[in-house]
Design a protein around this motif. Structure first.
Motif, PDB file in Angstrom:
ATOM      1  N   GLY A 106       0.790  -1.217   0.000  1.00 16.00           N
ATOM      2  CA  GLY A 106       0.000   0.000   0.000  1.00 16.00           C
ATOM      3  C   GLY A 106       0.823   1.268   0.000  1.00 16.00           C
ATOM      4  N   ASN A 107       2.011   1.230  -0.560  1.00 15.57           N
ATOM      5  CA  ASN A 107       2.857   2.406  -0.613  1.00 15.57           C
ATOM      6  C   ASN A 107       2.392   3.298  -1.757  1.00 15.57           C
ATOM      7  N   ARG A 108       1.517   4.239  -1.440  1.00 17.85           N
ATOM      8  CA  ARG A 108       0.894   5.099  -2.440  1.00 17.85           C
ATOM      9  C   ARG A 108       1.922   5.941  -3.194  1.00 17.85           C
ATOM     10  N   LEU A 109       2.913   6.502  -2.491  1.00 17.84           N
ATOM     11  CA  LEU A 109       3.898   7.343  -3.149  1.00 17.84           C
ATOM     12  C   LEU A 109       4.734   6.553  -4.154  1.00 17.84           C
ATOM     13  N   LEU A 110       5.113   5.348  -3.789  1.00 24.16           N
ATOM     14  CA  LEU A 110       5.875   4.508  -4.697  1.00 24.16           C
ATOM     15  C   LEU A 110       5.039   4.139  -5.920  1.00 24.16           C
ATOM     16  N   LEU A 111       3.784   3.812  -5.704  1.00 25.58           N
ATOM     17  CA  LEU A 111       2.901   3.482  -6.827  1.00 25.58           C
ATOM     18  C   LEU A 111       2.735   4.663  -7.773  1.00 25.58           C
ATOM     19  N   GLU A 112       2.610   5.877  -7.221  1.00 23.74           N
ATOM     20  CA  GLU A 112       2.484   7.068  -8.063  1.00 23.74           C
ATOM     21  C   GLU A 112       3.742   7.286  -8.895  1.00 23.74           C
ATOM     22  N   GLU A 113       4.896   7.046  -8.290  1.00 22.19           N
ATOM     23  CA  GLU A 113       6.154   7.222  -9.007  1.00 22.19           C
ATOM     24  C   GLU A 113       6.317   6.223 -10.140  1.00 22.19           C
ATOM     25  N   GLN A 114       5.681   5.086 -10.043  1.00 21.54           N
ATOM     26  CA  GLN A 114       5.819   4.046 -11.051  1.00 21.54           C
ATOM     27  C   GLN A 114       4.784   4.134 -12.161  1.00 21.54           C
ATOM     28  N   HIS A 115       3.861   5.067 -12.076  1.00 16.31           N
ATOM     29  CA  HIS A 115       2.793   5.139 -13.061  1.00 16.31           C
ATOM     30  C   HIS A 115       2.723   6.512 -13.717  1.00 16.31           C
ATOM     31  N   HIS A 116       3.659   6.768 -14.582  1.00 14.04           N
ATOM     32  CA  HIS A 116       3.658   8.000 -15.363  1.00 14.04           C
ATOM     33  C   HIS A 116       3.257   7.651 -16.785  1.00 14.04           C
ATOM     34  N   ALA A 117       2.611   8.578 -17.437  1.00 13.24           N
ATOM     35  CA  ALA A 117       2.281   8.393 -18.851  1.00 13.24           C
ATOM     36  C   ALA A 117       3.581   8.563 -19.629  1.00 13.24           C
ATOM     37  N   LEU A 118       4.187   7.444 -20.000  1.00 10.65           N
ATOM     38  CA  LEU A 118       5.545   7.449 -20.542  1.00 10.65           C
ATOM     39  C   LEU A 118       5.692   8.320 -21.780  1.00 10.65           C
ATOM     40  N   LYS A 119       4.778   8.219 -22.717  1.00  8.18           N
ATOM     41  CA  LYS A 119       4.904   8.979 -23.962  1.00  8.18           C
ATOM     42  C   LYS A 119       4.894  10.488 -23.689  1.00  8.18           C
ATOM     43  N   SER A 120       3.977  10.958 -22.881  1.00 12.90           N
ATOM     44  CA  SER A 120       3.921  12.393 -22.589  1.00 12.90           C
ATOM     45  C   SER A 120       5.095  12.827 -21.708  1.00 12.90           C
ATOM     46  N   THR A 121       5.575  11.928 -20.848  1.00 15.56           N
ATOM     47  CA  THR A 121       6.712  12.254 -19.999  1.00 15.56           C
ATOM     48  C   THR A 121       7.983  12.400 -20.832  1.00 15.56           C
ATOM     49  N   ILE A 122       8.160  11.558 -21.831  1.00 10.36           N
ATOM     50  CA  ILE A 122       9.319  11.655 -22.715  1.00 10.36           C
ATOM     51  C   ILE A 122       9.305  12.990 -23.445  1.00 10.36           C
ATOM     52  N   GLN A 123       8.150  13.379 -23.975  1.00  9.23           N
ATOM     53  CA  GLN A 123       8.043  14.657 -24.687  1.00  9.23           C
ATOM     54  C   GLN A 123       8.278  15.824 -23.746  1.00  9.23           C
ATOM     55  N   GLU A 124       7.703  15.759 -22.556  1.00  8.21           N
ATOM     56  CA  GLU A 124       7.900  16.829 -21.571  1.00  8.21           C
ATOM     57  C   GLU A 124       9.380  16.953 -21.216  1.00  8.21           C
ATOM     58  N   ALA A 125      10.063  15.834 -21.030  1.00  3.48           N
ATOM     59  CA  ALA A 125      11.491  15.859 -20.696  1.00  3.48           C
ATOM     60  C   ALA A 125      12.293  16.530 -21.806  1.00  3.48           C
ATOM     61  N   GLN A 126      11.971  16.218 -23.041  1.00  2.19           N
ATOM     62  CA  GLN A 126      12.676  16.824 -24.177  1.00  2.19           C
ATOM     63  C   GLN A 126      12.409  18.318 -24.253  1.00  2.19           C
ATOM     64  N   ASP A 127      11.152  18.708 -24.061  1.00  2.00           N
ATOM     65  CA  ASP A 127      10.791  20.127 -24.125  1.00  2.00           C
ATOM     66  C   ASP A 127      11.472  20.923 -23.015  1.00  2.00           C
ATOM     67  N   LEU A 128      11.459  20.387 -21.801  1.00  2.00           N
ATOM     68  CA  LEU A 128      12.072  21.090 -20.683  1.00  2.00           C
ATOM     69  C   LEU A 128      13.588  21.197 -20.858  1.00  2.00           C
ATOM     70  N   LYS A 129      14.205  20.153 -21.355  1.00  2.00           N
ATOM     71  CA  LYS A 129      15.659  20.186 -21.583  1.00  2.00           C
ATOM     72  C   LYS A 129      16.012  21.297 -22.574  1.00  2.00           C
ATOM     73  N   GLN A 130      15.208  21.444 -23.607  1.00  2.00           N
ATOM     74  CA  GLN A 130      15.463  22.482 -24.611  1.00  2.00           C
ATOM     75  C   GLN A 130      15.383  23.890 -24.016  1.00  2.00           C
ATOM     76  N   GLY A 131      14.595  24.054 -22.947  1.00  2.00           N
ATOM     77  CA  GLY A 131      14.411  25.364 -22.349  1.00  2.00           C
ATOM     78  C   GLY A 131      15.434  25.742 -21.293  1.00  2.00           C
ATOM     79  N   LEU A 132      16.356  24.835 -20.991  1.00  2.00           N
ATOM     80  CA  LEU A 132      17.371  25.130 -19.974  1.00  2.00           C
ATOM     81  C   LEU A 132      18.362  26.169 -20.497  1.00  2.00           C
TER      82      LEU A 132
END
Length: 94
Positions: free
Chosen positions: A5-31
């Motif tokens: 029942g570790n809610r925080l761990l479960l949340e960390e393991q369930h990201h929308a991978l496709k949108s997270t990859i795009q977000e990571a690329q977009d944020l990196k470009q803005g650094l």
């Protein structure tokens, strides 16, 4: 861990991978140059399994939160669990 029942761990393991990859690329470009240097150093420590603490200092509006968002998005996009810890305070000595 799900049974535990570790809610925080479960949340960390369930990201929308496709949108997270795009977000990571977009944020990196803005650094900016300084943020990118810190970003690269932190990721290098993570990827080489170097136990290290980083202290990022700057006044309000210098992009600290943006840097943390870029880092966490990058690591989430690679299915890593991320724990960001911040503190704030002013010490006065008389």
């Amino acid at each position: 861990m799900q049974d535990a029942g570790n809610r925080l761990l479960l949340e960390e393991q369930h990201h929308a991978l496709k949108s997270t990859i795009q977000e990571a690329q977009d944020l990196k470009q803005g650094l900016n140059v300084e943020q990118r240097d810190v970003y690269d150093k932190i990721l290098d420590a993570v990827y080489h399994n170097i136990g290290q603490s980083f202290f990022v200092y700057g006044s309000g509006g210098t992009g600290k939160t943006y840097l943390w968002r870029a880092l966490t998005s990058k690591l989430h996009s690679q299915n890593n669990i991320v724990l960001v810890v911040t503190s704030s305070g002013i010490a006065h000595f008389y």
